[in-house]
Design a protein around this motif. Structure first.
Motif, short mmCIF file in Angstrom:
data_model
loop_
_atom_site.label_atom_id
_atom_site.label_comp_id
_atom_site.label_asym_id
_atom_site.label_seq_id
_atom_site.Cartn_x
_atom_site.Cartn_y
_atom_site.Cartn_z
N GLN A 184 0.83 -1.21 0.00
CA GLN A 184 0.00 0.00 0.00
C GLN A 184 0.87 1.27 0.00
O GLN A 184 0.58 2.23 -0.73
N ILE A 185 1.92 1.24 0.79
CA ILE A 185 2.81 2.40 0.88
C ILE A 185 3.47 2.68 -0.47
O ILE A 185 3.51 3.83 -0.94
N LYS A 214 0.90 4.09 -2.99
CA LYS A 214 0.46 5.47 -2.69
C LYS A 214 1.60 6.47 -2.91
O LYS A 214 1.36 7.58 -3.41
N LEU A 215 2.80 6.08 -2.55
CA LEU A 215 3.95 6.96 -2.79
C LEU A 215 4.17 7.15 -4.29
O LEU A 215 4.42 8.27 -4.76
N ALA A 274 1.63 9.56 -5.63
CA ALA A 274 1.96 10.94 -5.28
C ALA A 274 3.05 11.49 -6.20
O ALA A 274 2.99 12.65 -6.61
N GLU A 322 7.35 16.14 1.91
CA GLU A 322 5.92 16.29 1.70
C GLU A 322 5.28 15.04 1.10
O GLU A 322 4.06 14.90 1.08
N LEU A 323 6.11 14.12 0.62
CA LEU A 323 5.60 12.87 0.07
C LEU A 323 5.18 11.93 1.19
O LEU A 323 5.76 11.95 2.27
N PRO A 324 4.16 11.07 0.96
CA PRO A 324 3.73 10.16 2.02
C PRO A 324 4.82 9.16 2.40
O PRO A 324 5.51 8.62 1.52
N TRP A 325 5.00 8.96 3.71
CA TRP A 325 5.96 8.01 4.28
C TRP A 325 7.42 8.37 3.98
O TRP A 325 8.29 7.51 4.04
#
Length: 286
Positions: free
Chosen positions: A149-150, A153-154, A157, A175-178
């Motif tokens: 999932q990470i 999603k990354l 983005a 600012e990017l997820p994880w």
């Protein structure tokens, strides 16, 4: 004709002391003023020192800086060719390898990333992947469902915000997820050759034992270590600290008896937890 009373003639004897008292009272301030003027003239007025207004920024003292340079030479002699132990061929690959390396060994990540990037070479490919197929690839790194999932999603983005490219600034990366400070600085330093200190558990531990940074404080350690060295040395210092933490300065039982920094390190022996016997310490080296 009766004679006049001559009693008033005695008035001068009464007025004279009054006049003297008034004169004395009037003279007192003059004497005090004269005394103050003399004292003022005798005592030179000190002008404020120019040095008093100079603000010197806080930083490591000279001896600490010298010690840091000596330690850098010793670490370079022990690990002459420091490299990041995550395999990558591009900023994109390093970014995702770093995310996958959370709570797992770099060796495990290096086993799966060639397969992952062969099947999904771009951010757009990763974002559009079949989750079940990616989970199968990522099983060896642990927490593979969550990490699938990470990754997706990354990747999404990156596609939405940066046309699938990895940005080259700290502000855009975090600012990017994880993506936190550690990962952002790792990518900047190793993929973009931007001076940066990436504080992982090894860097934090070794820096604290050397009295270079606070314990359990990523940002504080990053700032304190960076202050000890020239920017051009940050990436190599970072890699050397990681290697030393993995090979010698272990978390539970550091190999102090086989450590090249033993004479420089204020934590040598670690209050009985470090192995001081040279033979036993050499057996702990990795």
């Amino acid at each position: 004709m009766p004679s006049r009373n001559t009693t008033p003639a005695a008035e001068p004897t009464t007025a004279a002391p009054v006049k003297k008292a008034v004169a004395k009272k009037a003279a007192a301030p003059k004497k005090a003023t004269a005394a103050k003027a003399a004292a003022k003239k005798a005592t030179p007025v000190k002008k404020p020192s120019k040095a008093a207004v100079v603000h010197v920024p806080a930083g490591p003292d000279l001896e600490k800086t010298r010690q840091a340079r000596r330690i850098l030479r010793l670490l370079t002699a022990r690990y002459p060719d420091p490299v990041l132990e995550l395999d990558f061929a591009s900023p994109l690959q390093l970014l995702f390898a770093a995310v996958l390396a959370a709570q797992t060994l770099d060796e495990r990540v290096n086993l799966v990333t060639p397969v992952l990037f062969a099947k999904y070479p771009t951010a757009a490919d990763l974002a559009a992947a079949d989750p079940a197929e990616m989970e199968e690839i990522l099983q060896p790194v642990g927490y593979y469902r969550k990490k699938t999932q990470i990754v997706m999603k990354l990747a999404s983005a990156l596609v939405e915000r940066h046309d699938g490219e990895v940005p080259g600034t700290f502000e855009e990366l975090v600012e990017l997820p994880w993506v936190g400070r550690k990962t952002a600085n790792m990518v900047l330093g190793n993929a973009f050759s931007v001076p940066a200190i990436s504080v992982d558990t090894h860097v934090e531990r070794v820096a604290h034992r050397l009295a270079w940074g606070p314990e359990r404080d990523v940002e504080g350690t990053e700032t304190d270590v960076a202050a000890l060295f020239d920017k051009k040395d940050w990436v190599s210092v970072n890699l050397l600290l990681i290697l030393h933490g993995r090979r010698t300065c272990h978390s539970r039982r550091p190999a102090c008896g086989a450590c090249p920094l033993a004479e420089e390190c204020p934590s040598t022996g670690l209050a009985g937890k470090g192995e001081l016997d040279p033979e036993k310490a050499r057996a702990l080296l990795k």
